[in-house]
Design a protein around this motif. Structure first.
Motif, mmCIF file in Angstrom:
data_model
loop_
_atom_site.group_PDB
_atom_site.id
_atom_site.type_symbol
_atom_site.label_atom_id
_atom_site.label_comp_id
_atom_site.label_asym_id
_atom_site.label_seq_id
_atom_site.Cartn_x
_atom_site.Cartn_y
_atom_site.Cartn_z
ATOM 1 N N PRO A 193 -3.402 -43.397 4.701
ATOM 2 C CA PRO A 193 -2.932 -42.708 5.773
ATOM 3 C C PRO A 193 -3.920 -42.618 6.960
ATOM 4 C CG PRO A 193 -3.592 -41.154 4.324
ATOM 5 C CD PRO A 193 -3.606 -42.348 3.547
ATOM 6 N N ARG A 194 -3.704 -42.514 8.217
ATOM 7 C CA ARG A 194 -4.507 -42.328 9.344
ATOM 8 C C ARG A 194 -4.165 -40.822 10.016
ATOM 9 N NH1 ARG A 194 -4.823 -47.495 12.849
ATOM 10 N NH2 ARG A 194 -6.671 -46.570 13.475
ATOM 11 N N PHE A 195 -5.118 -40.242 10.364
ATOM 12 C CA PHE A 195 -5.159 -38.786 10.860
ATOM 13 C C PHE A 195 -5.619 -38.628 12.354
ATOM 14 C CE2 PHE A 195 -5.307 -38.411 6.240
ATOM 15 C CZ PHE A 195 -3.969 -37.693 6.006
ATOM 16 N N GLY A 196 -4.943 -37.954 13.034
ATOM 17 C CA GLY A 196 -5.907 -37.604 14.491
ATOM 18 C C GLY A 196 -5.460 -35.879 14.695
ATOM 19 N N PHE A 197 -6.536 -35.345 15.483
ATOM 20 C CA PHE A 197 -6.246 -34.020 15.733
ATOM 21 C C PHE A 197 -6.628 -33.944 17.159
ATOM 22 C CE2 PHE A 197 -8.508 -34.845 11.709
ATOM 23 C CZ PHE A 197 -7.611 -34.474 10.860
ATOM 24 N N VAL A 198 -5.735 -32.738 17.698
ATOM 25 C CA VAL A 198 -5.498 -32.073 18.954
ATOM 26 C C VAL A 198 -5.809 -30.848 18.836
ATOM 27 C CG1 VAL A 198 -4.366 -32.058 21.001
ATOM 28 C CG2 VAL A 198 -4.035 -34.182 19.656
ATOM 29 N N VAL A 199 -7.225 -30.343 19.154
ATOM 30 C CA VAL A 199 -7.537 -28.844 19.170
ATOM 31 C C VAL A 199 -7.924 -28.417 20.718
ATOM 32 C CG1 VAL A 199 -8.744 -27.170 18.417
ATOM 33 C CG2 VAL A 199 -8.020 -29.054 16.697
ATOM 34 N N SER A 200 -6.818 -27.642 21.464
ATOM 35 C CA SER A 200 -7.191 -27.510 22.737
ATOM 36 C C SER A 200 -7.951 -26.121 23.067
ATOM 37 C CB SER A 200 -5.806 -27.360 23.535
ATOM 38 O OG SER A 200 -5.252 -26.131 23.279
ATOM 39 N N LYS A 201 -8.416 -25.901 24.280
ATOM 40 C CA LYS A 201 -8.969 -24.470 24.611
ATOM 41 C C LYS A 201 -8.271 -23.426 24.157
ATOM 42 C CE LYS A 201 -12.428 -26.492 27.950
ATOM 43 N NZ LYS A 201 -13.056 -26.190 29.015
ATOM 44 N N ALA A 202 -7.009 -23.667 24.327
ATOM 45 C CA ALA A 202 -6.150 -22.543 23.816
ATOM 46 C C ALA A 202 -6.142 -21.720 22.476
ATOM 47 C CB ALA A 202 -4.563 -22.764 24.199
ATOM 48 N N VAL A 203 -6.874 -22.757 21.958
ATOM 49 C CA VAL A 203 -7.243 -22.127 20.316
ATOM 50 C C VAL A 203 -8.399 -21.265 20.234
ATOM 51 C CG1 VAL A 203 -7.907 -22.997 18.204
ATOM 52 C CG2 VAL A 203 -6.194 -24.247 19.258
ATOM 53 N N GLY A 204 -9.345 -21.658 21.056
ATOM 54 C CA GLY A 204 -10.626 -20.712 21.112
ATOM 55 C C GLY A 204 -11.670 -21.355 21.822
ATOM 56 N N ASN A 205 -12.907 -20.770 21.871
ATOM 57 C CA ASN A 205 -14.132 -21.459 22.355
ATOM 58 C C ASN A 205 -14.534 -22.493 21.369
ATOM 59 O OD1 ASN A 205 -15.629 -20.408 20.104
ATOM 60 N ND2 ASN A 205 -16.367 -18.742 21.387
ATOM 61 N N ALA A 206 -15.562 -23.178 21.703
ATOM 62 C CA ALA A 206 -16.020 -24.360 21.338
ATOM 63 C C ALA A 206 -16.315 -24.186 19.473
ATOM 64 C CB ALA A 206 -17.340 -25.020 21.869
ATOM 65 N N VAL A 207 -16.847 -23.271 19.532
ATOM 66 C CA VAL A 207 -17.307 -22.793 18.096
ATOM 67 C C VAL A 207 -16.023 -22.594 17.299
ATOM 68 C CG1 VAL A 207 -18.358 -21.292 16.474
ATOM 69 C CG2 VAL A 207 -19.379 -21.476 18.549
ATOM 70 N N LEU A 259 -0.518 -39.896 11.156
ATOM 71 C CA LEU A 259 -0.080 -38.489 11.623
ATOM 72 C C LEU A 259 -1.258 -37.692 12.526
ATOM 73 C CD1 LEU A 259 1.496 -36.152 9.720
ATOM 74 C CD2 LEU A 259 -0.785 -35.687 8.851
ATOM 75 N N VAL A 260 -0.586 -37.165 13.609
ATOM 76 C CA VAL A 260 -1.292 -36.417 14.695
ATOM 77 C C VAL A 260 -1.234 -34.849 14.535
ATOM 78 C CG1 VAL A 260 -1.694 -35.937 17.086
ATOM 79 C CG2 VAL A 260 -1.424 -38.314 16.269
ATOM 80 N N VAL A 261 -2.267 -34.004 14.316
ATOM 81 C CA VAL A 261 -1.929 -32.752 13.954
ATOM 82 C C VAL A 261 -2.343 -32.111 15.472
ATOM 83 C CG1 VAL A 261 -2.645 -30.547 12.543
ATOM 84 C CG2 VAL A 261 -2.417 -32.771 11.499
ATOM 85 N N ARG A 262 -1.529 -31.212 15.955
ATOM 86 C CA ARG A 262 -1.869 -30.395 17.124
ATOM 87 C C ARG A 262 -1.822 -28.898 16.730
ATOM 88 N NH1 ARG A 262 1.945 -28.287 21.033
ATOM 89 N NH2 ARG A 262 3.441 -29.749 20.040
ATOM 90 N N ALA A 263 -3.028 -28.535 16.993
ATOM 91 C CA ALA A 263 -3.348 -26.967 16.648
ATOM 92 C C ALA A 263 -2.840 -26.077 17.584
ATOM 93 C CB ALA A 263 -4.721 -26.760 16.482
ATOM 94 N N LEU A 264 -2.022 -24.960 17.146
ATOM 95 C CA LEU A 264 -1.684 -24.001 18.026
ATOM 96 C C LEU A 264 -2.705 -22.716 17.853
ATOM 97 C CD1 LEU A 264 2.086 -24.163 17.046
ATOM 98 C CD2 LEU A 264 0.928 -25.230 19.121
ATOM 99 N N PRO A 265 -2.634 -21.944 19.050
ATOM 100 C CA PRO A 265 -3.529 -20.651 18.908
ATOM 101 C C PRO A 265 -3.665 -19.786 17.689
ATOM 102 C CG PRO A 265 -2.659 -20.964 21.101
ATOM 103 C CD PRO A 265 -1.775 -21.997 20.083
ATOM 104 N N ALA A 266 -2.625 -19.831 17.001
ATOM 105 C CA ALA A 266 -2.591 -18.946 15.625
ATOM 106 C C ALA A 266 -3.315 -19.396 14.567
ATOM 107 C CB ALA A 266 -0.917 -18.728 15.335
ATOM 108 N N ILE A 267 -3.742 -20.549 14.800
ATOM 109 C CA ILE A 267 -4.653 -21.392 13.528
ATOM 110 C C ILE A 267 -5.935 -20.657 13.425
ATOM 111 C CG2 ILE A 267 -5.590 -23.304 14.780
ATOM 112 C CD1 ILE A 267 -4.684 -25.114 12.247
ATOM 113 N N ALA A 268 -6.480 -20.238 14.625
ATOM 114 C CA ALA A 268 -7.851 -19.747 14.496
ATOM 115 C C ALA A 268 -7.935 -18.434 13.549
ATOM 116 C CB ALA A 268 -8.191 -19.208 15.894
ATOM 117 N N SER A 269 -6.782 -17.670 13.178
ATOM 118 C CA SER A 269 -7.108 -16.691 12.693
ATOM 119 C C SER A 269 -6.554 -16.877 10.988
ATOM 120 C CB SER A 269 -6.009 -15.500 13.237
ATOM 121 O OG SER A 269 -4.748 -15.621 13.240
#
Length: 126
Positions: A52-66, A94-104
């Motif tokens: 399989p092949r994966f891609g990730f989208v993690v925007s600034k809404a999730v948090g700072n760079a760290v 598969l493309v996984v888009r992270a939502l802000p709740a994932i940070a916690s």
């Protein structure tokens, strides 16, 4: 570490998966799944990767760079587990888009959410 052959590399590949696949989400992430039957028709046979092949989208809404980098590392590791466990099969994308709740949340919760989202996306594809 996720091998290079299991990664989506170009914006065109991300767009193809997002537009051509089914979408499902949980509280922490959204998954776009393109099944093996559709995957690879636009690419030459020689360039077909195994697995399989994966891609990730993690925007600034999730948090700072760290935080974003930590989330991306967790997602990569959990997607590698998905591939090894056979949850996502050969040829699927598969493309996984992270939502802000994932940070916690921790890695186990991310793995569970990924499994649930993939299962939902498969049901919607049919």
């Amino acid at each position: 570490m996720l091998p290079r052959t299991l990664k989506l590399n170009s914006p065109q590949q991300f767009t193809r998966v997002i537009r051509g696949g089914s979408r499902a989400g949980t509280r922490t992430l959204v998954v776009h799944l393109r099944p093996a039957s559709k995957a690879g028709h636009t690419e030459p046979k020689i360039a077909q990767p195994r697995g399989p092949r994966f891609g990730f989208v993690v925007s600034k809404a999730v948090g700072n760079a760290v935080v974003r980098h930590a989330v991306t590392r967790k997602l990569r590791q959990q997607c590698l587990h998905l591939a090894r466990a056979g949850v996502v099969g050969e040829g699927e994308e598969l493309v996984v888009r992270a939502l802000p709740a994932i940070a916690s949340v921790d890695s186990r919760a991310i793995y569970g959410d990924l499994c649930r989202a993939v299962a939902k996306a498969r049901r919607r594809e049919k």
